[in-house]
Every structure is written in C-alpha cells, then in structure tokens.
Write a protein that holds these residues in place. Sequence first.
Motif, PDB file in Angstrom:
ATOM      1  N   MET A   1     -27.869 -50.926  10.803  1.00  0.00           N
ATOM      2  CA  MET A   1     -26.578 -50.364  11.166  1.00  0.00           C
ATOM      3  C   MET A   1     -25.485 -51.324  10.706  1.00  0.00           C
ATOM      4  N   LYS A   2     -24.397 -50.794  10.162  1.00  0.00           N
ATOM      5  CA  LYS A   2     -23.269 -51.608   9.747  1.00  0.00           C
ATOM      6  C   LYS A   2     -22.529 -52.128  10.972  1.00  0.00           C
ATOM      7  N   PRO A   3     -21.975 -53.377  10.904  1.00  0.00           N
ATOM      8  CA  PRO A   3     -21.214 -53.889  12.050  1.00  0.00           C
ATOM      9  C   PRO A   3     -20.059 -52.996  12.434  1.00  0.00           C
ATOM     10  N   SER A   4     -19.401 -52.368  11.457  1.00  0.00           N
ATOM     11  CA  SER A   4     -18.247 -51.528  11.784  1.00  0.00           C
ATOM     12  C   SER A   4     -18.651 -50.250  12.511  1.00  0.00           C
ATOM     13  N   ALA A   5     -19.902 -49.851  12.394  1.00  0.00           N
ATOM     14  CA  ALA A   5     -20.343 -48.620  13.053  1.00  0.00           C
ATOM     15  C   ALA A   5     -20.376 -48.777  14.566  1.00  0.00           C
ATOM     16  N   SER A   6     -20.539 -49.997  15.073  1.00  0.00           N
ATOM     17  CA  SER A   6     -20.620 -50.193  16.510  1.00  0.00           C
ATOM     18  C   SER A   6     -19.261 -50.506  17.135  1.00  0.00           C
ATOM     19  N   ARG A   7     -18.220 -50.632  16.332  1.00  0.00           N
ATOM     20  CA  ARG A   7     -16.901 -50.935  16.866  1.00  0.00           C
ATOM     21  C   ARG A   7     -16.219 -49.662  17.323  1.00  0.00           C
ATOM     22  N   SER A   8     -15.355 -49.798  18.337  1.00  0.00           N
ATOM     23  CA  SER A   8     -14.614 -48.637  18.814  1.00  0.00           C
ATOM     24  C   SER A   8     -13.487 -48.326  17.842  1.00  0.00           C
ATOM     25  N   LYS A   9     -12.848 -47.170  18.035  1.00  0.00           N
ATOM     26  CA  LYS A   9     -11.756 -46.761  17.153  1.00  0.00           C
ATOM     27  C   LYS A   9     -10.569 -47.710  17.254  1.00  0.00           C
ATOM     28  N   SER A  10     -10.437 -48.426  18.397  1.00  0.00           N
ATOM     29  CA  SER A  10      -9.314 -49.338  18.551  1.00  0.00           C
ATOM     30  C   SER A  10      -9.649 -50.742  18.057  1.00  0.00           C
ATOM     31  N   SER A  11     -10.863 -50.944  17.558  1.00  0.00           N
ATOM     32  CA  SER A  11     -11.239 -52.253  17.051  1.00  0.00           C
ATOM     33  C   SER A  11     -10.637 -52.489  15.676  1.00  0.00           C
ATOM     34  N   ALA A  12     -10.319 -53.741  15.433  1.00  0.00           N
ATOM     35  CA  ALA A  12      -9.789 -54.155  14.139  1.00  0.00           C
ATOM     36  C   ALA A  12     -10.417 -55.501  13.806  1.00  0.00           C
ATOM     37  N   ARG A  13     -10.247 -55.937  12.572  1.00  0.00           N
ATOM     38  CA  ARG A  13     -10.742 -57.249  12.161  1.00  0.00           C
ATOM     39  C   ARG A  13      -9.544 -58.050  11.668  1.00  0.00           C
ATOM     40  N   CYS A  14      -9.385 -59.247  12.199  1.00  0.00           N
ATOM     41  CA  CYS A  14      -8.253 -60.100  11.851  1.00  0.00           C
ATOM     42  C   CYS A  14      -8.362 -60.549  10.392  1.00  0.00           C
ATOM     43  N   PRO A  15      -7.305 -60.357   9.608  1.00  0.00           N
ATOM     44  CA  PRO A  15      -7.352 -60.765   8.207  1.00  0.00           C
ATOM     45  C   PRO A  15      -7.334 -62.285   8.038  1.00  0.00           C
TER      46      PRO A  15
ATOM     47  N   CYS B   1      -8.752 -64.795  10.493  1.00  0.00           N
ATOM     48  CA  CYS B   1      -9.966 -65.487  10.959  1.00  0.00           C
ATOM     49  C   CYS B   1     -11.222 -64.633  10.870  1.00  0.00           C
ATOM     50  N   GLY B   2     -11.066 -63.313  10.730  1.00  0.00           N
ATOM     51  CA  GLY B   2     -12.208 -62.422  10.618  1.00  0.00           C
ATOM     52  C   GLY B   2     -12.777 -61.941  11.934  1.00  0.00           C
ATOM     53  N   ASN B   3     -12.216 -62.385  13.058  1.00  0.00           N
ATOM     54  CA  ASN B   3     -12.717 -61.944  14.367  1.00  0.00           C
ATOM     55  C   ASN B   3     -12.333 -60.495  14.645  1.00  0.00           C
ATOM     56  N   ALA B   4     -13.215 -59.776  15.335  1.00  0.00           N
ATOM     57  CA  ALA B   4     -12.934 -58.403  15.765  1.00  0.00           C
ATOM     58  C   ALA B   4     -12.116 -58.462  17.051  1.00  0.00           C
ATOM     59  N   PHE B   5     -11.187 -57.511  17.196  1.00  0.00           N
ATOM     60  CA  PHE B   5     -10.369 -57.439  18.406  1.00  0.00           C
ATOM     61  C   PHE B   5      -9.901 -56.010  18.587  1.00  0.00           C
TER      62      PHE B   5
ATOM     63  N   SER C   1       0.269 -56.355   5.352  1.00  0.00           N
ATOM     64  CA  SER C   1      -0.813 -57.047   6.051  1.00  0.00           C
ATOM     65  C   SER C   1      -1.272 -56.265   7.276  1.00  0.00           C
ATOM     66  N   ARG C   2      -2.511 -56.503   7.660  1.00  0.00           N
ATOM     67  CA  ARG C   2      -3.042 -55.877   8.875  1.00  0.00           C
ATOM     68  C   ARG C   2      -2.681 -56.726  10.088  1.00  0.00           C
ATOM     69  N   CYS C   3      -2.926 -56.209  11.271  1.00  0.00           N
ATOM     70  CA  CYS C   3      -2.630 -56.913  12.516  1.00  0.00           C
ATOM     71  C   CYS C   3      -3.496 -58.164  12.651  1.00  0.00           C
ATOM     72  N   LEU C   4      -2.918 -59.188  13.287  1.00  0.00           N
ATOM     73  CA  LEU C   4      -3.650 -60.407  13.593  1.00  0.00           C
ATOM     74  C   LEU C   4      -4.272 -60.290  14.984  1.00  0.00           C
ATOM     75  N   CYS C   5      -5.344 -61.041  15.221  1.00  0.00           N
ATOM     76  CA  CYS C   5      -5.963 -61.085  16.547  1.00  0.00           C
ATOM     77  C   CYS C   5      -5.030 -61.851  17.497  1.00  0.00           C
ATOM     78  N   PRO C   6      -5.271 -61.789  18.800  1.00  0.00           N
ATOM     79  CA  PRO C   6      -4.391 -62.476  19.753  1.00  0.00           C
ATOM     80  C   PRO C   6      -4.237 -63.970  19.466  1.00  0.00           C
ATOM     81  N   GLU C   7      -5.314 -64.643  19.111  1.00  0.00           N
ATOM     82  CA  GLU C   7      -5.252 -66.079  18.867  1.00  0.00           C
ATOM     83  C   GLU C   7      -4.432 -66.399  17.621  1.00  0.00           C
ATOM     84  N   CYS C   8      -4.662 -65.678  16.533  1.00  0.00           N
ATOM     85  CA  CYS C   8      -3.918 -65.930  15.288  1.00  0.00           C
ATOM     86  C   CYS C   8      -2.459 -65.523  15.424  1.00  0.00           C
ATOM     87  N   LEU C   9      -2.176 -64.444  16.155  1.00  0.00           N
ATOM     88  CA  LEU C   9      -0.794 -64.045  16.364  1.00  0.00           C
ATOM     89  C   LEU C   9      -0.069 -65.098  17.198  1.00  0.00           C
TER      90      LEU C   9
END
Length: 74
Positions: free
Chosen positions: A1-15, A17-21, A49-57
């Motif tokens: 299974m691809k990692p993105s398949a298990s993420r919810s629709k509101s999940s994103a990946r920080c451009p 650091c690469g963390n999902a949030f 650019s895409r959204c940053l995760c809480p830590e990077c923002l």
Amino acid sequence: MKPSASRSKSSARCPRCGNAFDCAMHAQPSECWCREMPPLPADRLDPRSRCLCPECLAAEIAQAAQAGHGADLS
C-alpha cells in the motif's frame, strides 16, 4: 500500500521537512490550525508553495520576526 493511501483527505506533506500533518485549508480554510498563528509578511509567502507543517511554519514565523527586529536596529 502507498503511504498516501492511508492518509486522510486533510493530510498534507510539508515541502520543507517532509513530515505529514493535517491541513484544513482546502476543505475548511476558516478552521485550519494555521489561522491561529501570526501571519507571515507578504514577502515571505510563495503562492506556488504548499503549506508548511506546524513546526516549519513556526520556525519561518520566528525567522521573519528576527529579520524584522534586525531591520529596526539600523
């Protein structure tokens, strides 16, 4: 299974650091966690650019604040 398949629709990946949030900007922008953080100055925003995760923002906001204080000292 691809990692993105298990993420919810509101999940994103920080451009940065690469963390999902969870990001609600596309679903319900008025309810996203980022709206409670201080805004970034316009010159720090990249509309492509895409959204940053809480830590990077938070780090970007801190860097912008430091840069602003440095400009006031000259």
